[in-house]
Design an enzyme around this catalytic site. Structure first.
Site, PDB file in Angstrom:
ATOM      1  N   ASN A   1       0.830  -1.217   0.000  1.00 52.03           N
ATOM      2  CA  ASN A   1       0.000   0.000   0.000  1.00 52.03           C
ATOM      3  C   ASN A   1       0.864   1.267   0.000  1.00 52.03           C
ATOM      4  O   ASN A   1       0.346   2.376   0.078  1.00 52.03           O
ATOM      5  CB  ASN A   1      -0.904   0.025   1.229  1.00 52.03           C
ATOM      6  CG  ASN A   1      -1.913  -1.096   1.189  1.00 52.03           C
ATOM      7  OD1 ASN A   1      -2.365  -1.494   0.119  1.00 52.03           O
ATOM      8  ND2 ASN A   1      -2.259  -1.621   2.353  1.00 52.03           N
TER       9      ASN A   1
ATOM     10  N   HIS B   1     -14.702  -2.233   4.219  1.00 48.58           N
ATOM     11  CA  HIS B   1     -13.606  -2.838   4.986  1.00 48.58           C
ATOM     12  C   HIS B   1     -14.059  -3.331   6.365  1.00 48.58           C
ATOM     13  O   HIS B   1     -15.006  -2.790   6.948  1.00 48.58           O
ATOM     14  CB  HIS B   1     -12.522  -1.761   5.168  1.00 48.58           C
ATOM     15  CG  HIS B   1     -11.264  -2.247   5.789  1.00 48.58           C
ATOM     16  ND1 HIS B   1     -10.937  -1.985   7.103  1.00 48.58           N
ATOM     17  CD2 HIS B   1     -10.240  -2.975   5.284  1.00 48.58           C
ATOM     18  CE1 HIS B   1      -9.764  -2.520   7.372  1.00 48.58           C
ATOM     19  NE2 HIS B   1      -9.311  -3.134   6.283  1.00 48.58           N
TER      20      HIS B   1
ATOM     21  N   GLU C   1     -16.463   3.168   1.463  1.00 47.92           N
ATOM     22  CA  GLU C   1     -15.077   3.485   1.116  1.00 47.92           C
ATOM     23  C   GLU C   1     -15.120   4.332  -0.148  1.00 47.92           C
ATOM     24  O   GLU C   1     -16.133   4.323  -0.868  1.00 47.92           O
ATOM     25  CB  GLU C   1     -14.288   2.199   0.821  1.00 47.92           C
ATOM     26  CG  GLU C   1     -14.065   1.341   2.036  1.00 47.92           C
ATOM     27  CD  GLU C   1     -13.288   0.068   1.738  1.00 47.92           C
ATOM     28  OE1 GLU C   1     -12.359   0.088   0.917  1.00 47.92           O
ATOM     29  OE2 GLU C   1     -13.627  -0.963   2.342  1.00 47.92           O
TER      30      GLU C   1
ATOM     31  N   SER D   1     -10.582  -1.162  -1.045  1.00 47.83           N
ATOM     32  CA  SER D   1      -9.236  -1.668  -0.760  1.00 47.83           C
ATOM     33  C   SER D   1      -8.886  -2.938  -1.531  1.00 47.83           C
ATOM     34  O   SER D   1      -7.743  -3.119  -1.915  1.00 47.83           O
ATOM     35  CB  SER D   1      -9.096  -1.935   0.738  1.00 47.83           C
ATOM     36  OG  SER D   1     -10.038  -2.897   1.167  1.00 47.83           O
TER      37      SER D   1
ATOM     38  N   ASP E   1     -14.741   6.649   3.793  1.00 44.65           N
ATOM     39  CA  ASP E   1     -13.414   6.195   4.214  1.00 44.65           C
ATOM     40  C   ASP E   1     -12.449   6.337   3.034  1.00 44.65           C
ATOM     41  O   ASP E   1     -12.563   5.627   2.038  1.00 44.65           O
ATOM     42  CB  ASP E   1     -13.528   4.726   4.663  1.00 44.65           C
ATOM     43  CG  ASP E   1     -12.193   4.160   5.128  1.00 44.65           C
ATOM     44  OD1 ASP E   1     -11.149   4.764   4.817  1.00 44.65           O
ATOM     45  OD2 ASP E   1     -12.200   3.105   5.784  1.00 44.65           O
TER      46      ASP E   1
ATOM     47  N   HIS F   1      -7.573   4.419   1.079  1.00 40.94           N
ATOM     48  CA  HIS F   1      -6.714   4.104  -0.075  1.00 40.94           C
ATOM     49  C   HIS F   1      -6.639   5.226  -1.097  1.00 40.94           C
ATOM     50  O   HIS F   1      -5.828   5.151  -2.017  1.00 40.94           O
ATOM     51  CB  HIS F   1      -7.184   2.810  -0.745  1.00 40.94           C
ATOM     52  CG  HIS F   1      -6.896   1.631   0.108  1.00 40.94           C
ATOM     53  ND1 HIS F   1      -5.706   0.938   0.049  1.00 40.94           N
ATOM     54  CD2 HIS F   1      -7.609   1.063   1.110  1.00 40.94           C
ATOM     55  CE1 HIS F   1      -5.718  -0.027   0.952  1.00 40.94           C
ATOM     56  NE2 HIS F   1      -6.860   0.035   1.618  1.00 40.94           N
TER      57      HIS F   1
ATOM     58  N   LYS G   1      -1.060   4.143   4.258  1.00 35.93           N
ATOM     59  CA  LYS G   1      -0.977   3.656   2.867  1.00 35.93           C
ATOM     60  C   LYS G   1      -0.033   4.581   2.080  1.00 35.93           C
ATOM     61  O   LYS G   1       1.156   4.530   2.314  1.00 35.93           O
ATOM     62  CB  LYS G   1      -2.360   3.590   2.221  1.00 35.93           C
ATOM     63  CG  LYS G   1      -3.489   3.122   3.146  1.00 35.93           C
ATOM     64  CD  LYS G   1      -3.507   1.647   3.403  1.00 35.93           C
ATOM     65  CE  LYS G   1      -4.676   1.267   4.298  1.00 35.93           C
ATOM     66  NZ  LYS G   1      -4.483   0.045   5.033  1.00 35.93           N
TER      67      LYS G   1
HETATM   68  N1  PLP Z   1     -10.187   1.463   5.967  1.00 39.22           N
HETATM   69  C1  PLP Z   1      -9.856   0.808   4.847  1.00 39.22           C
HETATM   70  C2  PLP Z   1     -10.744   0.957   3.661  1.00 39.22           C
HETATM   71  C3  PLP Z   1      -8.708   0.018   4.781  1.00 39.22           C
HETATM   72  O1  PLP Z   1      -8.395  -0.646   3.675  1.00 39.22           O
HETATM   73  C4  PLP Z   1      -7.883  -0.049   5.904  1.00 39.22           C
HETATM   74  C5  PLP Z   1      -6.655  -0.844   5.796  1.00 39.22           C
HETATM   75  O2  PLP Z   1      -6.147  -1.518   6.553  1.00 39.22           O
HETATM   76  C6  PLP Z   1      -8.270   0.637   7.064  1.00 39.22           C
HETATM   77  C7  PLP Z   1      -9.420   1.380   7.057  1.00 39.22           C
HETATM   78  C8  PLP Z   1      -7.477   0.561   8.311  1.00 39.22           C
HETATM   79  O3  PLP Z   1      -6.401   1.460   8.268  1.00 39.22           O
HETATM   80  P1  PLP Z   1      -5.132   1.176   9.166  1.00 39.22           P
HETATM   81  O4  PLP Z   1      -4.297   0.183   8.425  1.00 39.22           O
HETATM   82  O5  PLP Z   1      -4.487   2.501   9.325  1.00 39.22           O
HETATM   83  O6  PLP Z   1      -5.636   0.619  10.440  1.00 39.22           O
END
Ligand code: PLP
Length: 387
Positions: free
Chosen positions: A44, A130, A172, A176, A201, A204, A235
């Site tokens: 990422n 996610h 999202e 992801s 969210d 990514h 990421k």
């Molecule tokens: N939200 C999404 C869409 C993700 O792909 C991720 C990835 O792990 C997260 C949240 C969580 O982020 P973090 O890795 O900073 O905990």
């Protein structure tokens, strides 16, 4: 009682056992695994900043000034001036009134959802959201209404059927595991019309799309219309730490109520310093995004021309759908033997029958890295009969 060994053997039987590969050098376009140099084609670290000299220097300087470890939660002794500075910078970057930092994007999602939403609420949730969003929804005890992935018609029908006085939609922006982009413009039309709070969210998308990497919300020009934006430094921004941006009152509220913010030790000063340096670096070097996009378009076209089943899109997340779990693992292992690391992604991370190799490109991949990767992916794809 639970028989752990039996449970593990069941996971193995289904081809779903997860194991670790340990990197022996930096997270870069090439790295070492088991003493062997490999092309990393699944990170990422989209902009290739994890091994950036300026970012590394910022960590060292922060350690020299502030030491290591933050020593407390944000509301006790763990808040450094750096935390305040970073929250200001994030809000400026995203063009919102304020921002709050969480230790991870996962914690940002669960803490935000569970502190705002309770059992009086309905949550409209994209089917492929996610796990951190799903877990936040579960913690909230709200009625969860799942709509088909990025399907605005299905969403409209579900809103008609289930909307309540207290409703929130969560999606999202770049997904992801699929790498596609939510139709945020159309989604927002619906949420505004139906008085539904909108939470996006941008884990990514932050750093790789929109003006100077501001994300999909900026790409669609929707900054004014999204109530809650989540992101992470983990990421493209090559650091760690989640965040939420929005109006002052939202951020104040989360500081008082979000349990994953309140009850966890703050991120260390060096991590915050790297996040700050990453934001500043991106601001001055947004050509990195253009490079990444042109590599992405070229790479996607090549894979498609070979006959792989890839999910269409414009982002550097490029899933090759294999379907069968065992075959996907075999594909991944054969590639690793030849010097390319792309782990197999299987259920429950993705829906059953859609196991895949989730390729992701980095700006730092050279043309040679990508050409040799393409040749090997094609060769092995043919060998295992998926093209
Ligand atoms: N939200 C999404 C869409 C993700 O792909 C991720 C990835 O792990 C997260 C949240 C969580 O982020 P973090 O890795 O900073 O905990």
């Amino acid at each position: 009682m639970i028989d752990f060994n039996y449970e593990i053997s069941k996971i193995k039987e289904k081809g779903l056992y997860r194991s670790f590969r340990y990197l022996e050098s930096a997270q870069d376009s090439k790295t070492f695994i088991d003493g062997k140099k490999v092309i990393l084609l699944a990170s990422n670290n989209y902009l290739g900043l994890c091994n950036n000299e300026i970012l590394k220097k910022s960590a060292i300087e922060a350690i020299n000034k502030y030491g290591v470890g933050s020593g407390g939660s944000r509301l006790t002794t763990g808040s450094y001036v750096l935390h305040k500075e970073l929250e200001k910078e994030i809000a400026k970057f995203k063009g919102t009134e304020d921002a709050i930092l969480f230790n991870t994007g996962y914690m940002a999602n669960i803490g935000t959802i569970a502190s705002i939403v309770d059992s009086d609420w309905v949550i409209f949730c994209d089917r492929l959201n996610h796990a951190s969003i799903i877990d936040g929804c579960r913690l909230s005890n709200a009625k969860l209404v799942i709509y088909k992935h990025c399907d605005v018609n299905d969403l409209m029908n579900k809103i008609k059927k289930y909307n309540r006085e207290k409703s929130i939609l969560i999606t999202e922006s770049i997904f992801s595991m699929d790498g596609d982009i939510a139709p945020l413009d159309k989604i927002v039309e619906l949420t505004k019309k139906n008085n539904i709070l909108t939470m996006v969210d941008e884990a990514h998308s932050t750093g790789i799309i929109g003006n100077k990497g501001k994300g999909v919300v900026d790409y669609f020009n929707l900054s004014e219309k999204i109530d809650i934006q989540v992101g992470t430094f983990s990421k493209a921004l090559a650091s760690e730490g989640g965040f939420v941006v929005g109006e002052n009152s939202l951020i104040e509220y989360l500081k008082q109520k979000a349990r994953s913010f309140i009850y966890s030790t703050a991120l260390s000063p060096q991590t915050i310093a790297v996040s700050l340096a990453a934001l500043r670096y991106l601001n001055e070097n947004s050509y990195l995004i253009e490079n990444l996009i042109s590599k992405t378009i070229w790479f996607r076209d090549k894979l498609k021309s070979f006959g792989f089943n890839i999910i269409d899109g414009i982002t550097p997340i490029i899933p090759i759908i294999v379907g069968d779990t065992v075959k996907t693992v075999d594909f991944s292992e054969k590639l690793l033997n030849e010097g390319i690391y792309i782990p197999a992604i299987r259920p429950p991370t993705v829906p059953k029958g859609t196991s895949r190799l989730r390729i992701s490109l980095m700006e730092s991949h050279t043309k040679e890295d990508l050409e040799s990767s393409l040749n090997l992916i094609r060769k092995i794809g043919k060998k295992i009969n998926i093209i």
